[in-house]
Design a protein around this motif. Structure first.
Motif, PDB file in Angstrom:
ATOM      1  N   LEU A 101       2.947  -7.378  -2.417  1.00 24.97           N
ATOM      2  CA  LEU A 101       3.006  -7.257  -0.966  1.00 24.97           C
ATOM      3  C   LEU A 101       4.178  -8.070  -0.436  1.00 24.97           C
ATOM      4  O   LEU A 101       4.408  -9.190  -0.889  1.00 24.97           O
ATOM      5  CB  LEU A 101       1.710  -7.764  -0.318  1.00 24.97           C
ATOM      6  N   THR A 102       4.911  -7.493   0.519  1.00 23.69           N
ATOM      7  CA  THR A 102       6.024  -8.197   1.153  1.00 23.69           C
ATOM      8  C   THR A 102       5.861  -8.100   2.665  1.00 23.69           C
ATOM      9  O   THR A 102       4.954  -7.431   3.161  1.00 23.69           O
ATOM     10  CB  THR A 102       7.381  -7.567   0.758  1.00 23.69           C
ATOM     11  N   GLY A 142       6.479  -4.303   3.473  1.00 21.31           N
ATOM     12  CA  GLY A 142       5.708  -3.235   2.859  1.00 21.31           C
ATOM     13  C   GLY A 142       5.029  -3.657   1.576  1.00 21.31           C
ATOM     14  O   GLY A 142       4.839  -4.841   1.309  1.00 21.31           O
ATOM     15  N   ALA A 143       4.695  -2.651   0.755  1.00 20.77           N
ATOM     16  CA  ALA A 143       4.008  -2.904  -0.509  1.00 20.77           C
ATOM     17  C   ALA A 143       4.651  -2.066  -1.601  1.00 20.77           C
ATOM     18  O   ALA A 143       5.022  -0.909  -1.372  1.00 20.77           O
ATOM     19  CB  ALA A 143       2.530  -2.546  -0.386  1.00 20.77           C
ATOM     20  N   PHE A 144       4.769  -2.660  -2.772  1.00 21.83           N
ATOM     21  CA  PHE A 144       5.247  -1.914  -3.930  1.00 21.83           C
ATOM     22  C   PHE A 144       4.026  -1.403  -4.682  1.00 21.83           C
ATOM     23  O   PHE A 144       3.127  -2.172  -5.033  1.00 21.83           O
ATOM     24  CB  PHE A 144       6.136  -2.789  -4.818  1.00 21.83           C
ATOM     25  N   GLY A 195       2.773   3.023 -13.048  1.00 23.55           N
ATOM     26  CA  GLY A 195       2.919   2.942 -14.497  1.00 23.55           C
ATOM     27  C   GLY A 195       4.371   2.809 -14.906  1.00 23.55           C
ATOM     28  O   GLY A 195       4.855   1.712 -15.156  1.00 23.55           O
ATOM     29  N   SER A 196       5.093   3.910 -14.938  1.00 23.80           N
ATOM     30  CA  SER A 196       6.485   3.872 -15.396  1.00 23.80           C
ATOM     31  C   SER A 196       7.483   3.588 -14.271  1.00 23.80           C
ATOM     32  O   SER A 196       8.661   3.379 -14.529  1.00 23.80           O
ATOM     33  CB  SER A 196       6.841   5.191 -16.092  1.00 23.80           C
ATOM     34  N   PHE A 197       7.027   3.606 -13.028  1.00 25.89           N
ATOM     35  CA  PHE A 197       7.914   3.318 -11.900  1.00 25.89           C
ATOM     36  C   PHE A 197       7.102   2.779 -10.733  1.00 25.89           C
ATOM     37  O   PHE A 197       5.884   2.894 -10.703  1.00 25.89           O
ATOM     38  CB  PHE A 197       8.712   4.563 -11.469  1.00 25.89           C
ATOM     39  N   ASP A 198       7.811   2.178  -9.790  1.00 23.44           N
ATOM     40  CA  ASP A 198       7.200   1.659  -8.566  1.00 23.44           C
ATOM     41  C   ASP A 198       7.686   2.486  -7.385  1.00 23.44           C
ATOM     42  O   ASP A 198       8.793   3.028  -7.405  1.00 23.44           O
ATOM     43  CB  ASP A 198       7.600   0.201  -8.313  1.00 23.44           C
ATOM     44  N   GLY A 199       6.868   2.547  -6.362  1.00 24.94           N
ATOM     45  CA  GLY A 199       7.256   3.172  -5.105  1.00 24.94           C
ATOM     46  C   GLY A 199       7.061   2.183  -3.974  1.00 24.94           C
ATOM     47  O   GLY A 199       6.224   1.270  -4.069  1.00 24.94           O
ATOM     48  N   LEU A 200       7.828   2.350  -2.906  1.00 25.38           N
ATOM     49  CA  LEU A 200       7.705   1.452  -1.751  1.00 25.38           C
ATOM     50  C   LEU A 200       6.927   2.136  -0.637  1.00 25.38           C
ATOM     51  O   LEU A 200       7.280   3.226  -0.188  1.00 25.38           O
ATOM     52  CB  LEU A 200       9.084   1.041  -1.222  1.00 25.38           C
ATOM     53  N   LEU A 201       5.875   1.482  -0.211  1.00 20.58           N
ATOM     54  CA  LEU A 201       5.113   1.892   0.966  1.00 20.58           C
ATOM     55  C   LEU A 201       5.556   0.969   2.084  1.00 20.58           C
ATOM     56  O   LEU A 201       5.158  -0.197   2.144  1.00 20.58           O
ATOM     57  CB  LEU A 201       3.611   1.764   0.707  1.00 20.58           C
ATOM     58  N   HIS A 202       6.428   1.478   2.958  1.00 23.37           N
ATOM     59  CA  HIS A 202       6.982   0.650   4.033  1.00 23.37           C
ATOM     60  C   HIS A 202       5.903   0.333   5.059  1.00 23.37           C
ATOM     61  O   HIS A 202       4.978   1.127   5.293  1.00 23.37           O
ATOM     62  CB  HIS A 202       8.163   1.366   4.710  1.00 23.37           C
ATOM     63  N   LEU A 203       6.023  -0.820   5.683  1.00 22.92           N
ATOM     64  CA  LEU A 203       5.074  -1.287   6.684  1.00 22.92           C
ATOM     65  C   LEU A 203       4.800  -0.233   7.758  1.00 22.92           C
ATOM     66  O   LEU A 203       3.660  -0.031   8.174  1.00 22.92           O
ATOM     67  CB  LEU A 203       5.620  -2.574   7.327  1.00 22.92           C
ATOM     68  N   THR A 204       5.844   0.472   8.188  1.00 23.29           N
ATOM     69  CA  THR A 204       5.692   1.468   9.257  1.00 23.29           C
ATOM     70  C   THR A 204       5.021   2.751   8.783  1.00 23.29           C
ATOM     71  O   THR A 204       4.671   3.593   9.604  1.00 23.29           O
ATOM     72  CB  THR A 204       7.049   1.808   9.887  1.00 23.29           C
ATOM     73  N   ASP A 205       4.842   2.921   7.471  1.00 27.93           N
ATOM     74  CA  ASP A 205       4.193   4.116   6.939  1.00 27.93           C
ATOM     75  C   ASP A 205       2.775   3.844   6.439  1.00 27.93           C
ATOM     76  O   ASP A 205       2.163   4.699   5.811  1.00 27.93           O
ATOM     77  CB  ASP A 205       5.040   4.717   5.811  1.00 27.93           C
ATOM     78  N   ILE A 206       2.242   2.668   6.750  1.00 24.19           N
ATOM     79  CA  ILE A 206       0.873   2.335   6.347  1.00 24.19           C
ATOM     80  C   ILE A 206      -0.135   2.954   7.300  1.00 24.19           C
ATOM     81  O   ILE A 206      -1.133   3.529   6.888  1.00 24.19           O
ATOM     82  CB  ILE A 206       0.684   0.805   6.257  1.00 24.19           C
ATOM     83  N   VAL A 236       0.912  -2.485  12.426  1.00 22.70           N
ATOM     84  CA  VAL A 236       0.482  -3.382  11.356  1.00 22.70           C
ATOM     85  C   VAL A 236       1.431  -4.573  11.382  1.00 22.70           C
ATOM     86  O   VAL A 236       2.638  -4.413  11.232  1.00 22.70           O
ATOM     87  CB  VAL A 236       0.529  -2.677   9.973  1.00 22.70           C
ATOM     88  N   ARG A 237       0.894  -5.742  11.605  1.00 20.38           N
ATOM     89  CA  ARG A 237       1.734  -6.932  11.725  1.00 20.38           C
ATOM     90  C   ARG A 237       2.225  -7.420  10.361  1.00 20.38           C
ATOM     91  O   ARG A 237       3.354  -7.845  10.226  1.00 20.38           O
ATOM     92  CB  ARG A 237       0.978  -8.030  12.450  1.00 20.38           C
ATOM     93  N   HIS A 238       1.363  -7.358   9.380  1.00 21.40           N
ATOM     94  CA  HIS A 238       1.760  -7.740   8.029  1.00 21.40           C
ATOM     95  C   HIS A 238       1.002  -6.875   7.032  1.00 21.40           C
ATOM     96  O   HIS A 238      -0.158  -6.524   7.261  1.00 21.40           O
ATOM     97  CB  HIS A 238       1.477  -9.229   7.756  1.00 21.40           C
ATOM     98  N   THR A 239       1.647  -6.571   5.936  1.00 20.65           N
ATOM     99  CA  THR A 239       1.055  -5.717   4.906  1.00 20.65           C
ATOM    100  C   THR A 239      -0.299  -6.245   4.453  1.00 20.65           C
ATOM    101  O   THR A 239      -1.241  -5.469   4.241  1.00 20.65           O
ATOM    102  CB  THR A 239       2.019  -5.623   3.702  1.00 20.65           C
ATOM    103  N   SER A 240      -0.417  -7.564   4.316  1.00 23.90           N
ATOM    104  CA  SER A 240      -1.665  -8.161   3.829  1.00 23.90           C
ATOM    105  C   SER A 240      -2.830  -8.008   4.801  1.00 23.90           C
ATOM    106  O   SER A 240      -3.977  -8.245   4.425  1.00 23.90           O
ATOM    107  CB  SER A 240      -1.451  -9.646   3.503  1.00 23.90           C
TER     108      SER A 240
END
Length: 175
Positions: free
Chosen positions: A3-4, A7-9, A13-24, A29-33
């Protein structure tokens, strides 16, 4: 996976994706956590993939109905509705009228009499209040609300019941 502030990574498994704060979520949303926890399984939608950089952008809100698409019919200008104060700022208060829909009551729309009063002296976070919808900008996800408009305008009432030249009696007050 991680968590950043922005957003959130998400680990696939073989790769990561970014879930941006504005797409949650459609709501702010003030903070991903505030919404997600490390290790939490979630369902997301791929919203962008760049084959050159191998970056994957993800979205959660895209799997939900966008409440801003029906805002104009659900809350037409002039409608009085209930809401809960969520944030107090120097320039006004934010009021949530439904899950995901927050609007601003500017300080000038709080009282018929005192436009320079601190909002924190009038309201508190968590308080339920009546508000009137003053303006909607569904494209930019903004809604303007008013509190004073939920009560009769005392200036209009005075003007309707008195005319220039009327004699009145009053009491001098120290304010």
């Amino acid at each position: 996976k991680n968590l950043t502030d922005y957003g959130a990574f998400i680990d696939f498994g073989s790769f990561d994706g970014l879930l941006h704060l504005t797409d949650i979520s459609w709501c702010r949303v003030r903070h991903t956590s505030d919404v997600l926890k490390v290790g939490q399984p979630i369902t997301v939608q791929v919203i962008k993939y760049d084959p050159e950089t191998k970056k994957v952008s993800l979205g959660m809100k895209q799997l939900q109905e966008n409440p801003w698409e029906t805002i104009n019919t659900k809350y037409p200008v002039g409608k009085i509705t209930k809401g809960k104060v969520t944030t107090i700022a120097q320039y006004g208060v934010f009021v949530e009228i439904e899950n995901g829909i927050e609007g601003l009551v500017h300080i000038s729309e709080m009282s018929w009499f005192k436009n320079n009063l601190s909002p924190s002296k009038i309201l508190s976070v968590g308080r339920d209040i009546d508000v009137m919808v003053l303006d909607i900008d569904s494209e930019h996800h903004r809604i303007s609300l008013g509190i004073k408009q939920t009560t009769p305008n005392p200036w209009k009432e005075f003007a309707e019941s008195h005319k220039v030249g009327d004699l009145l009696e009053g009491v001098i007050k120290n304010i």
